[in-house]
Scaffold this motif. Structure first.
Motif, mmCIF file in Angstrom:
data_model
loop_
_atom_site.group_PDB
_atom_site.id
_atom_site.type_symbol
_atom_site.label_atom_id
_atom_site.label_comp_id
_atom_site.label_asym_id
_atom_site.label_seq_id
_atom_site.Cartn_x
_atom_site.Cartn_y
_atom_site.Cartn_z
ATOM 1 N N LEU A 191 0.820 -1.216 0.000
ATOM 2 C CA LEU A 191 0.000 0.000 0.000
ATOM 3 C C LEU A 191 0.853 1.264 0.000
ATOM 4 O O LEU A 191 0.536 2.234 -0.698
ATOM 5 C CB LEU A 191 -0.931 -0.006 1.214
ATOM 6 N N SER A 192 1.925 1.278 0.762
ATOM 7 C CA SER A 192 2.769 2.479 0.814
ATOM 8 C C SER A 192 3.450 2.728 -0.525
ATOM 9 O O SER A 192 3.597 3.876 -0.967
ATOM 10 C CB SER A 192 3.819 2.347 1.917
ATOM 11 N N VAL A 193 3.858 1.635 -1.186
ATOM 12 C CA VAL A 193 4.494 1.750 -2.508
ATOM 13 C C VAL A 193 3.459 2.201 -3.536
ATOM 14 O O VAL A 193 3.740 3.050 -4.394
ATOM 15 C CB VAL A 193 5.127 0.405 -2.915
ATOM 16 N N GLN A 194 2.242 1.647 -3.441
ATOM 17 C CA GLN A 194 1.151 2.060 -4.331
ATOM 18 C C GLN A 194 0.912 3.551 -4.243
ATOM 19 O O GLN A 194 0.795 4.248 -5.256
ATOM 20 C CB GLN A 194 -0.138 1.330 -3.964
ATOM 21 N N ALA A 195 0.811 4.057 -3.014
ATOM 22 C CA ALA A 195 0.487 5.464 -2.798
ATOM 23 C C ALA A 195 1.527 6.371 -3.438
ATOM 24 O O ALA A 195 1.181 7.364 -4.099
ATOM 25 C CB ALA A 195 0.367 5.750 -1.302
ATOM 26 N N ARG A 196 2.794 6.039 -3.277
ATOM 27 C CA ARG A 196 3.841 6.894 -3.843
ATOM 28 C C ARG A 196 3.856 6.799 -5.361
ATOM 29 O O ARG A 196 4.074 7.798 -6.046
ATOM 30 C CB ARG A 196 5.216 6.488 -3.281
ATOM 31 N N LEU A 197 3.608 5.607 -5.889
ATOM 32 C CA LEU A 197 3.585 5.451 -7.344
ATOM 33 C C LEU A 197 2.424 6.234 -7.955
ATOM 34 O O LEU A 197 2.570 6.861 -9.006
ATOM 35 C CB LEU A 197 3.490 3.973 -7.704
ATOM 36 N N LEU A 198 1.275 6.226 -7.292
ATOM 37 C CA LEU A 198 0.120 6.988 -7.783
ATOM 38 C C LEU A 198 0.400 8.483 -7.766
ATOM 39 O O LEU A 198 0.045 9.205 -8.703
ATOM 40 C CB LEU A 198 -1.115 6.664 -6.935
ATOM 41 N N ASP A 199 1.013 8.939 -6.692
ATOM 42 C CA ASP A 199 1.387 10.360 -6.630
ATOM 43 C C ASP A 199 2.343 10.701 -7.766
ATOM 44 O O ASP A 199 2.231 11.763 -8.391
ATOM 45 C CB ASP A 199 2.054 10.678 -5.285
ATOM 46 N N LEU A 200 3.280 9.792 -8.039
ATOM 47 C CA LEU A 200 4.251 10.013 -9.113
ATOM 48 C C LEU A 200 3.554 10.108 -10.463
ATOM 49 O O LEU A 200 3.852 10.999 -11.270
ATOM 50 C CB LEU A 200 5.274 8.879 -9.121
ATOM 51 N N ILE A 201 2.604 9.204 -10.730
ATOM 52 C CA ILE A 201 1.875 9.218 -12.002
ATOM 53 C C ILE A 201 1.130 10.541 -12.167
ATOM 54 O O ILE A 201 1.148 11.155 -13.237
ATOM 55 C CB ILE A 201 0.907 8.025 -12.081
ATOM 56 N N LYS A 202 0.488 10.979 -11.095
ATOM 57 C CA LYS A 202 -0.266 12.234 -11.162
ATOM 58 C C LYS A 202 0.659 13.425 -11.402
ATOM 59 O O LYS A 202 0.358 14.316 -12.191
ATOM 60 C CB LYS A 202 -1.060 12.433 -9.878
ATOM 61 N N GLU A 203 1.803 13.429 -10.730
ATOM 62 C CA GLU A 203 2.771 14.510 -10.917
ATOM 63 C C GLU A 203 3.295 14.538 -12.350
ATOM 64 O O GLU A 203 3.422 15.612 -12.964
ATOM 65 C CB GLU A 203 3.932 14.335 -9.934
ATOM 66 N N ILE A 204 3.602 13.357 -12.885
ATOM 67 C CA ILE A 204 4.118 13.275 -14.255
ATOM 68 C C ILE A 204 3.072 13.772 -15.247
ATOM 69 O O ILE A 204 3.373 14.526 -16.175
ATOM 70 C CB ILE A 204 4.534 11.821 -14.574
ATOM 71 N N GLN A 205 1.820 13.350 -15.048
ATOM 72 C CA GLN A 205 0.755 13.766 -15.969
ATOM 73 C C GLN A 205 0.566 15.281 -15.939
ATOM 74 O O GLN A 205 0.403 15.919 -16.975
ATOM 75 C CB GLN A 205 -0.550 13.045 -15.609
ATOM 76 N N GLN A 206 0.617 15.857 -14.748
ATOM 77 C CA GLN A 206 0.423 17.301 -14.627
ATOM 78 C C GLN A 206 1.609 18.067 -15.199
ATOM 79 O O GLN A 206 1.435 19.119 -15.817
ATOM 80 C CB GLN A 206 0.195 17.669 -13.160
ATOM 81 N N GLU A 207 2.813 17.530 -15.013
ATOM 82 C CA GLU A 207 4.009 18.208 -15.512
ATOM 83 C C GLU A 207 4.128 18.104 -17.033
ATOM 84 O O GLU A 207 4.370 19.097 -17.724
ATOM 85 C CB GLU A 207 5.264 17.625 -14.856
ATOM 86 N N LEU A 208 3.941 16.890 -17.552
ATOM 87 C CA LEU A 208 4.143 16.664 -18.985
ATOM 88 C C LEU A 208 2.874 16.872 -19.807
ATOM 89 O O LEU A 208 2.932 16.956 -21.028
ATOM 90 C CB LEU A 208 4.674 15.246 -19.214
ATOM 91 N N LYS A 209 1.719 16.914 -19.117
ATOM 92 C CA LYS A 209 0.433 17.164 -19.776
ATOM 93 C C LYS A 209 0.146 16.155 -20.887
ATOM 94 O O LYS A 209 -0.341 16.506 -21.960
ATOM 95 C CB LYS A 209 0.373 18.598 -20.304
#
Length: 276
Positions: free
Chosen positions: A204-222
């Motif tokens: 669960l802890s790894v999932q949470a960080r990976l999801l945050d990473l995906i969201k950050e990448i999507q927002q940054e790279l659009k």
């Protein structure tokens, strides 16, 4: 009005593939289940039609065997659909009708994918950095120094330790393997990223960080994403809209809040309740 990036019309995949004469059992096309009562074929995906918009994360949910992964892998050219059409906003031609060289170009420059099973997306016989470099090499990167700089940038972006760049994927955790897949998928700045159950099997802890990473990448790279998941938490956090699949068919679609809070289809209601 939002700009679209991908339009899919009538995407269908039937197993086994039709005979060489190309004839399809007419009962397959009439069937409302994923098994044809006449010929016994499996209709893995049936007449799937949808639009992916720019900068959107489109979620796909459904039970195991509902056709989610086959849908995504067909769009990435891993699987040849029986018939159907798909158009990128810059391509006038149905991408399924492109020749092999043109498909490779789209995979190398316009698309990226992270599979549920890292063994499908990574070569476990070469290093983590080598896996990402492969995507650059097929896109005609030739300067060793430029490749190295790009690898460092991608590892930093996906929060992979630089000191693990020369390690083999088998020595890395499942979360790191998924990050390598994402780094590889992002190597050539694709327009579309396909994510097939990216957090399945992770703590669960790894999932949470990976999801945050995906969201950050999507927002940054659009970039636009199609996210396959059976996890409501993942879909609620990331997806703007959701497609619901049952027995190879898209049976409901809508904004994420509407699908998860007020589903209209009885199957979707059961699916949401079972996942709560």
């Amino acid at each position: 009005m939002r700009e679209w990036i991908l339009k899919v019309e009538g995407l269908t995949k039937i197993y086994p593939a039709p005979a060489q004469n190309g004839r399809i059992c007419p009962e397959c096309l009439k069937s409302t289940a994923n098994k044809c009562v006449s010929c016994g074929s499996t209709i893995a995906v049936a007449s799937a039609s949808f639009t992916l918009y720019q900068r959107e994360i489109l979620g796909v949910m459904g039970e195991s065997g509902s056709g989610k992964s086959i849908l995504v892998r067909s769009l990435y050219f891993d699987i040849i659909p029986t018939f159907g059409e798909a158009y990128l906003n810059r391509e006038r031609k149905n991408i399924f009708q492109l020749n092999s060289q043109e498909k490779r170009r789209l995979k190398n420059f316009n698309m990226g994918i992270a599979y549920q099973n890292p063994h499908l997306g990574l070569n476990f016989d070469i290093s983590a950095g080598g896996n990402v470099a492969e995507k650059l090499l097929v896109a005609n990167w030739r300067s060793h120094s430029n490749i190295r700089k790009r690898l460092i940038d991608l590892f930093e972006k996906t929060e992979l330790p630089l000191n693990r760049m020369d390690d083999f994927p088998s020595t890395l955790s499942g979360g790191m393997q998924q990050r390598i897949q994402i780094a590889k998928a992002l190597a050539n700045n694709p327009e579309i990223l396909f994510l097939d159950e990216p957090t399945s099997g992770l703590d669960l802890s790894v999932q949470a960080r990976l999801l945050d990473l995906i969201k950050e990448i999507q927002q940054e790279l659009k970039i636009s994403m199609i996210l396959v998941s059976h996890d409501l938490g993942v879909l609620r956090l990331l997806a703007d809209r959701i497609l619901v699949m049952k027995e190879g068919r898209i049976i409901e679609s809508g904004l994420t809040d509407q699908i998860l809070e007020d589903p209209q289809c009885h199957y979707t209601q059961l699916l949401v309740n079972s996942m709560l």
